[in-house]
Every structure is written in structure tokens, then in C-alpha cells.
Scaffold this motif. Structure first.
Motif, PDB file in Angstrom:
ATOM      1  N   MET A  12      63.476 -72.546 -22.069  1.00  0.00           N
ATOM      2  CA  MET A  12      63.900 -70.948 -22.105  1.00  0.00           C
ATOM      3  C   MET A  12      64.579 -70.472 -20.408  1.00  0.00           C
ATOM      4  SD  MET A  12      64.357 -71.726 -26.004  1.00  0.00           S
ATOM      5  CE  MET A  12      64.532 -69.663 -25.743  1.00  0.00           C
ATOM      6  N   HIS A  13      64.274 -70.531 -19.972  1.00  0.00           N
ATOM      7  CA  HIS A  13      64.773 -69.930 -18.496  1.00  0.00           C
ATOM      8  C   HIS A  13      64.357 -68.595 -18.691  1.00  0.00           C
ATOM      9  CE1 HIS A  13      67.272 -72.951 -16.650  1.00  0.00           C
ATOM     10  NE2 HIS A  13      65.994 -73.766 -17.053  1.00  0.00           N
ATOM     11  N   PRO A  14      63.302 -68.400 -18.922  1.00  0.00           N
ATOM     12  CA  PRO A  14      63.239 -66.355 -18.704  1.00  0.00           C
ATOM     13  C   PRO A  14      62.990 -65.606 -17.873  1.00  0.00           C
ATOM     14  CG  PRO A  14      61.535 -67.705 -19.447  1.00  0.00           C
ATOM     15  CD  PRO A  14      62.133 -69.547 -18.935  1.00  0.00           C
ATOM     16  N   GLU A  15      62.992 -64.911 -18.021  1.00  0.00           N
ATOM     17  CA  GLU A  15      63.363 -64.120 -16.929  1.00  0.00           C
ATOM     18  C   GLU A  15      61.861 -63.104 -16.984  1.00  0.00           C
ATOM     19  OE1 GLU A  15      67.876 -63.066 -17.211  1.00  0.00           O
ATOM     20  OE2 GLU A  15      66.250 -61.679 -18.052  1.00  0.00           O
ATOM     21  N   ILE A  16      60.692 -63.049 -17.315  1.00  0.00           N
ATOM     22  CA  ILE A  16      59.944 -62.372 -17.563  1.00  0.00           C
ATOM     23  C   ILE A  16      59.065 -63.475 -18.898  1.00  0.00           C
ATOM     24  CG2 ILE A  16      58.778 -60.501 -18.529  1.00  0.00           C
ATOM     25  CD1 ILE A  16      61.142 -58.748 -18.140  1.00  0.00           C
ATOM     26  N   LEU A  17      57.918 -63.556 -17.684  1.00  0.00           N
ATOM     27  CA  LEU A  17      56.757 -64.852 -19.184  1.00  0.00           C
ATOM     28  C   LEU A  17      55.518 -64.493 -19.069  1.00  0.00           C
ATOM     29  CD1 LEU A  17      56.199 -67.395 -19.528  1.00  0.00           C
ATOM     30  CD2 LEU A  17      55.157 -67.800 -17.159  1.00  0.00           C
ATOM     31  N   VAL A  18      55.331 -64.194 -20.604  1.00  0.00           N
ATOM     32  CA  VAL A  18      54.233 -63.064 -20.908  1.00  0.00           C
ATOM     33  C   VAL A  18      53.309 -64.107 -20.735  1.00  0.00           C
ATOM     34  CG1 VAL A  18      53.054 -61.307 -22.663  1.00  0.00           C
ATOM     35  CG2 VAL A  18      56.243 -61.271 -21.328  1.00  0.00           C
ATOM     36  N   LEU A  19      51.843 -64.152 -21.010  1.00  0.00           N
ATOM     37  CA  LEU A  19      50.791 -65.099 -21.411  1.00  0.00           C
ATOM     38  C   LEU A  19      49.831 -64.022 -22.259  1.00  0.00           C
ATOM     39  CD1 LEU A  19      51.271 -66.466 -17.768  1.00  0.00           C
ATOM     40  CD2 LEU A  19      51.190 -67.976 -19.427  1.00  0.00           C
ATOM     41  N   ASP A  20      49.833 -64.759 -23.498  1.00  0.00           N
ATOM     42  CA  ASP A  20      48.289 -64.328 -23.943  1.00  0.00           C
ATOM     43  C   ASP A  20      46.248 -64.846 -24.031  1.00  0.00           C
ATOM     44  OD1 ASP A  20      46.248 -62.664 -25.184  1.00  0.00           O
ATOM     45  OD2 ASP A  20      47.933 -62.073 -26.834  1.00  0.00           O
ATOM     46  N   THR A  59      58.907 -62.499 -13.077  1.00  0.00           N
ATOM     47  CA  THR A  59      57.964 -61.745 -13.183  1.00  0.00           C
ATOM     48  C   THR A  59      56.976 -62.101 -14.469  1.00  0.00           C
ATOM     49  OG1 THR A  59      60.167 -60.438 -13.121  1.00  0.00           O
ATOM     50  CG2 THR A  59      57.995 -59.365 -14.066  1.00  0.00           C
ATOM     51  N   LEU A  60      56.095 -61.733 -14.084  1.00  0.00           N
ATOM     52  CA  LEU A  60      54.291 -62.531 -14.727  1.00  0.00           C
ATOM     53  C   LEU A  60      53.855 -60.961 -15.466  1.00  0.00           C
ATOM     54  CD1 LEU A  60      53.344 -65.937 -14.601  1.00  0.00           C
ATOM     55  CD2 LEU A  60      51.345 -63.949 -15.211  1.00  0.00           C
ATOM     56  N   LEU A  61      53.506 -61.259 -16.644  1.00  0.00           N
ATOM     57  CA  LEU A  61      52.969 -60.023 -17.946  1.00  0.00           C
ATOM     58  C   LEU A  61      51.679 -60.631 -18.223  1.00  0.00           C
ATOM     59  CD1 LEU A  61      52.000 -57.180 -17.855  1.00  0.00           C
ATOM     60  CD2 LEU A  61      52.553 -57.736 -20.253  1.00  0.00           C
ATOM     61  N   MET A  62      50.294 -61.158 -18.356  1.00  0.00           N
ATOM     62  CA  MET A  62      49.313 -61.960 -18.521  1.00  0.00           C
ATOM     63  C   MET A  62      47.733 -61.416 -19.174  1.00  0.00           C
ATOM     64  SD  MET A  62      47.146 -64.558 -16.339  1.00  0.00           S
ATOM     65  CE  MET A  62      45.356 -63.653 -15.284  1.00  0.00           C
ATOM     66  N   VAL A  63      47.903 -61.568 -20.138  1.00  0.00           N
ATOM     67  CA  VAL A  63      46.996 -60.797 -20.894  1.00  0.00           C
ATOM     68  C   VAL A  63      45.326 -61.526 -20.571  1.00  0.00           C
ATOM     69  CG1 VAL A  63      45.714 -60.322 -23.199  1.00  0.00           C
ATOM     70  CG2 VAL A  63      48.339 -59.377 -22.445  1.00  0.00           C
ATOM     71  N   THR A  64      44.206 -60.572 -20.309  1.00  0.00           N
ATOM     72  CA  THR A  64      43.563 -61.549 -19.982  1.00  0.00           C
ATOM     73  C   THR A  64      42.070 -60.936 -20.273  1.00  0.00           C
ATOM     74  OG1 THR A  64      42.742 -63.641 -18.199  1.00  0.00           O
ATOM     75  CG2 THR A  64      43.263 -62.157 -17.255  1.00  0.00           C
ATOM     76  N   HIS A  65      41.152 -62.154 -20.520  1.00  0.00           N
ATOM     77  CA  HIS A  65      39.418 -60.977 -19.976  1.00  0.00           C
ATOM     78  C   HIS A  65      38.694 -61.808 -18.895  1.00  0.00           C
ATOM     79  CE1 HIS A  65      39.899 -59.229 -24.330  1.00  0.00           C
ATOM     80  NE2 HIS A  65      39.661 -60.034 -24.442  1.00  0.00           N
ATOM     81  N   ASP A  66      39.570 -62.371 -18.172  1.00  0.00           N
ATOM     82  CA  ASP A  66      39.258 -63.244 -17.069  1.00  0.00           C
ATOM     83  C   ASP A  66      39.436 -62.928 -16.302  1.00  0.00           C
ATOM     84  OD1 ASP A  66      38.706 -65.448 -15.613  1.00  0.00           O
ATOM     85  OD2 ASP A  66      39.575 -66.999 -16.394  1.00  0.00           O
ATOM     86  N   LEU A  67      38.666 -61.915 -15.266  1.00  0.00           N
ATOM     87  CA  LEU A  67      38.571 -61.365 -14.410  1.00  0.00           C
ATOM     88  C   LEU A  67      39.358 -62.151 -13.570  1.00  0.00           C
ATOM     89  CD1 LEU A  67      36.522 -58.198 -15.188  1.00  0.00           C
ATOM     90  CD2 LEU A  67      38.938 -58.418 -15.754  1.00  0.00           C
ATOM     91  N   VAL A  76      62.676 -62.735 -22.248  1.00  0.00           N
ATOM     92  CA  VAL A  76      61.150 -62.929 -22.743  1.00  0.00           C
ATOM     93  C   VAL A  76      60.613 -63.873 -22.786  1.00  0.00           C
ATOM     94  CG1 VAL A  76      59.554 -61.455 -22.691  1.00  0.00           C
ATOM     95  CG2 VAL A  76      61.340 -59.972 -22.146  1.00  0.00           C
ATOM     96  N   GLY A  77      59.983 -64.721 -22.387  1.00  0.00           N
ATOM     97  CA  GLY A  77      58.759 -65.394 -22.956  1.00  0.00           C
ATOM     98  C   GLY A  77      58.148 -65.625 -23.285  1.00  0.00           C
ATOM     99  N   ILE A  78      57.616 -65.900 -24.235  1.00  0.00           N
ATOM    100  CA  ILE A  78      56.094 -65.264 -24.945  1.00  0.00           C
ATOM    101  C   ILE A  78      55.231 -66.731 -25.056  1.00  0.00           C
ATOM    102  CG2 ILE A  78      54.524 -64.547 -26.123  1.00  0.00           C
ATOM    103  CD1 ILE A  78      56.018 -61.731 -26.588  1.00  0.00           C
ATOM    104  N   VAL A  79      53.787 -66.513 -24.009  1.00  0.00           N
ATOM    105  CA  VAL A  79      52.264 -67.801 -24.213  1.00  0.00           C
ATOM    106  C   VAL A  79      51.828 -67.509 -25.450  1.00  0.00           C
ATOM    107  CG1 VAL A  79      51.443 -69.741 -23.464  1.00  0.00           C
ATOM    108  CG2 VAL A  79      53.766 -69.214 -22.625  1.00  0.00           C
ATOM    109  N   PHE A  80      51.800 -67.726 -26.779  1.00  0.00           N
ATOM    110  CA  PHE A  80      50.642 -67.078 -26.932  1.00  0.00           C
ATOM    111  C   PHE A  80      49.424 -67.951 -26.908  1.00  0.00           C
ATOM    112  CE2 PHE A  80      54.879 -66.279 -29.738  1.00  0.00           C
ATOM    113  CZ  PHE A  80      53.827 -64.659 -29.860  1.00  0.00           C
ATOM    114  N   GLN A  81      48.488 -67.973 -27.489  1.00  0.00           N
ATOM    115  CA  GLN A  81      46.595 -67.610 -27.032  1.00  0.00           C
ATOM    116  C   GLN A  81      46.638 -69.101 -27.291  1.00  0.00           C
ATOM    117  OE1 GLN A  81      44.353 -64.926 -28.182  1.00  0.00           O
ATOM    118  NE2 GLN A  81      42.555 -66.346 -27.382  1.00  0.00           N
ATOM    119  N   ASP A  82      47.588 -69.678 -29.061  1.00  0.00           N
ATOM    120  CA  ASP A  82      47.411 -70.690 -29.304  1.00  0.00           C
ATOM    121  C   ASP A  82      47.599 -71.681 -29.587  1.00  0.00           C
ATOM    122  OD1 ASP A  82      46.997 -73.052 -30.685  1.00  0.00           O
ATOM    123  OD2 ASP A  82      45.830 -71.907 -32.717  1.00  0.00           O
ATOM    124  N   PRO A  83      47.797 -72.472 -28.662  1.00  0.00           N
ATOM    125  CA  PRO A  83      49.714 -73.518 -28.448  1.00  0.00           C
ATOM    126  C   PRO A  83      49.704 -74.345 -29.706  1.00  0.00           C
ATOM    127  CG  PRO A  83      47.066 -74.851 -27.869  1.00  0.00           C
ATOM    128  CD  PRO A  83      46.433 -73.338 -27.627  1.00  0.00           C
TER     129      PRO A  83
END
Ligand SMILES: Nc1ncnc2c1ncn2[C@@H]1O[C@H](COP(=O)(O)OP(=O)(O)OP(=O)(O)O)[C@@H](O)[C@H]1O
Length: 252
Positions: free
Chosen positions: A163-171, A195-203, A89-96
Motif C-alpha cells: 500500500m506504500h504506507p508512509e507510517i508503518l505500525v507493527l503490533d 516512519t515506524l512505530l513498533m509495539v513490543t514486549h521484546d526490549l 498508515v499501515g498496521i501489521v497486527f499481531q496475528d497475521p
């Protein structure tokens, strides 16, 4: 297709409750299943529990009750499991800037795979592929702090892809990006076989990238539907403080 990801595994969140040490209850029985290769947007108002949920996906937080599993592996706080979960699981946090801390872009991107034990040509290939995937190859020798915000966001994505993640999570990946950078990042994300899970306020971004969306509010999933269906439900959006930009109409 870029060769940075080999397989995509599913995410299974079951009955997750979580209370912070001060007693604040942030998650109250969250169930979420994401099949392999799906792209899901996680929507919800400020304070809903979105980041808290994301922090459970690679074991930074541990549920008070319930479980999280990644491709069948239950997330537990022991070292060996956490190492494997963080590879998957790779997480891309909001602040790079939370993810970039070395003198050059290439060193930042190499950091994770080097920690996995990669060396030499194999490591160089990982770095080259990840930077190419985000269109930042020509900036490899620059100092991350000298890049624009949008460029730093792309490099942060590359550090995770390496890191070759299988799940990419983006905040909140589209926050603070200009329209062209926002569109270019969407094109990059759409091309990744993860597999992508994206947290967003940008509808509109959710509509553009994710076939399915869930709304989290007050620590509970209150809606889970195709994104176009969910964004067409004005009373539902209003109940959960979600607003479409003026003039935007969701396409079925
Ligand atoms: N370290 C902490 N200690 C106590 N409570 C916390 C802590 N971090 C977050 N919370 C609380 O947990 C709840 C969920 O916060 P969280 O950051 O997960 O929300 P969010 O949906 O990501 O919000 P936003 O859209 O504003 O980023 C909020 O009520 C918040 O105040």
C-alpha cells in the motif's frame, strides 16, 4: 533501496483520551509526536493501552477527546479522510491470520493496492516489490495457510508495504518468531525508509530497531527517551513491569 515507500510523514497524537463503550477508560491524555523517518518503540505492560492507541492511528477508534494527525491530516471518521489515512498508515497486527484471507500469497498482497484502483503492470510491480522486500517472492503462488507462522508474518508485512504506507505500525512483530526469523524481520524493518512505530514486549528488539522508546502505562505516556537511556533505568522498568532478559545489557 526497495521502491515500496515514497515519503515518510510524521504522526502527531495530542491529548488523546479514550473510553470504551462499557465506560472503561483506556487512554488518559496521550501526547506523542513522531518525526518523519524515526523509529519509535511503544512499550508498556499488559493492559496499558498500546493496542488501543494503535487503533486510533488509522481511525478504527476515534478519541473521546484530543486529536490524531498523520502528516498534517487530522484523522476524522468521514469516508474520504479515513481512506487517505489508511493509505498513509499501515498496521501489521499481531496475528497475521487477521490480514491473510485469499487463496494465494500474491492475491493477498494485491488486495489492498487493487482496492486503491491499481491494475495490470502497476499492480503486479507493487506485489513483486512488496514480496521481494520481505523475501517471500518464491512463495507467491502458495496458500497463506500452508506457510509457517514466520512466513505468514512476513506476508502480512508485505500486504501493508504494497500500500506504500508512509507510517508503518507493527503490533508485537517479533512474537512467536524463531531466533533466525526474528533477526531476518529486524533486517527487513531496518531497511525500510518509513516512519515506524513498533509495539513490543521484546526490549532487545526495541533496542535493536528503535532509537527512541516511549512507555505507556495506565493510559498515559510515562517515559519518552532514547531507547538505551530508558532501558538502562532499572527502577523505571520495574515500576512499569518491564523486564530485560537475563544477561542483556543495553548499549549506549
Ligand atoms: N473492547 C473493549 N472494551 C472494554 N475495555 C477494553 C476493550 N479492549 C480493551 N479494553 C481495556 O482497555 C485497556 C487497554 O487495553 P489494550 O488492549 O489497549 O492494552 P495493551 O497495552 O495493548 O495490552 P497487551 O500488552 O496485553 O496487548 C485494558 O484495561 C483492556 O482491558
Amino acid at each position: 533501496m526497495i521502491g515500496v515507500v515514497q515519503t515518510a510523514v510524521s504522526l502527531d497524537v495530542r491529548g488523546v483520551h479514550f473510553a470504551y463503550p462499557d465506560g472503561h477508560v483506556a487512554l488518559q491524555g496521550v501526547d506523542l509526536n513522531v518525526p518523519r523517518g524515526d523509529r519509535v518503540a511503544l512499550l508498556g505492560p499488559n493492559g496499558a493501552g498500546k493496542t488501543t492507541l494503535v487503533l486510533h492511528l488509522n481511525g478504527i477508534l476515534t478519541p473521546t477527546e484530543g486529536s490524531v494527525s498523520v502528516g498534517g491530516l487530522t484523522v476524522t471518521p468521514d469516508r474520504a479522510t479515513l481512506a487517505e489515512v489508511r493509505r498513509r498508515v499501515g498496521i501489521v497486527f499481531q496475528d497475521p491470520d487477521d490480514q491473510l484471507f485469499l487463496p494465494t500469497v500474491a492475491e493477498d498482497v494485491a488486495f489492498g493496492p487493487a482496492n486503491l484502483g491499481l491494475r495490470g503492470a502497476e499492480l503486479a510491480t507493487r506485489v513483486d516489490e512488496a514480496l521481494a522486500a520481505v523475501g517471500m517472492g518464491e512463495h507467491r503462488d502458495r496458500a497463506p495457510q500452508h506457510l509457517s507462522f514466520g512466513q505468514r508474518r512476513r506476508v502480512a508485512v508485505a500486504t501493508v508495504l504494497a500500500m506504500h504506507p508512509e507510517i508503518l505500525v507493527l503490533d508485537e512483530p517479533s512474537s512467536n518468531l524463531d531466533p533466525a526469523a526474528r533477526r531476518e524481520l529486524a533486517e527487513i524493518l531496518r531497511g525500510l525508509p518509513v516512519t515506524l512505530l513498533m509495539v513490543t514486549h521484546d526490549l532487545p528488539y526495541a533496542a535493536e530497531l528503535c532509537e527512541r522508546s516511549v512507555i505507556l502505562d495506565n493510559g498515559r505516556i510515562v517515559a519518552d527517551a532514547p531507547t538505551s537511556t530508558l532501558l538502562s533505568d532499572a527502577p523505571l522498568l520495574a515500576r512499569h513491569r518491564l523486564e530485560l532478559p537475563y544477561g542483556f545489557t543495553p548499549q549506549p
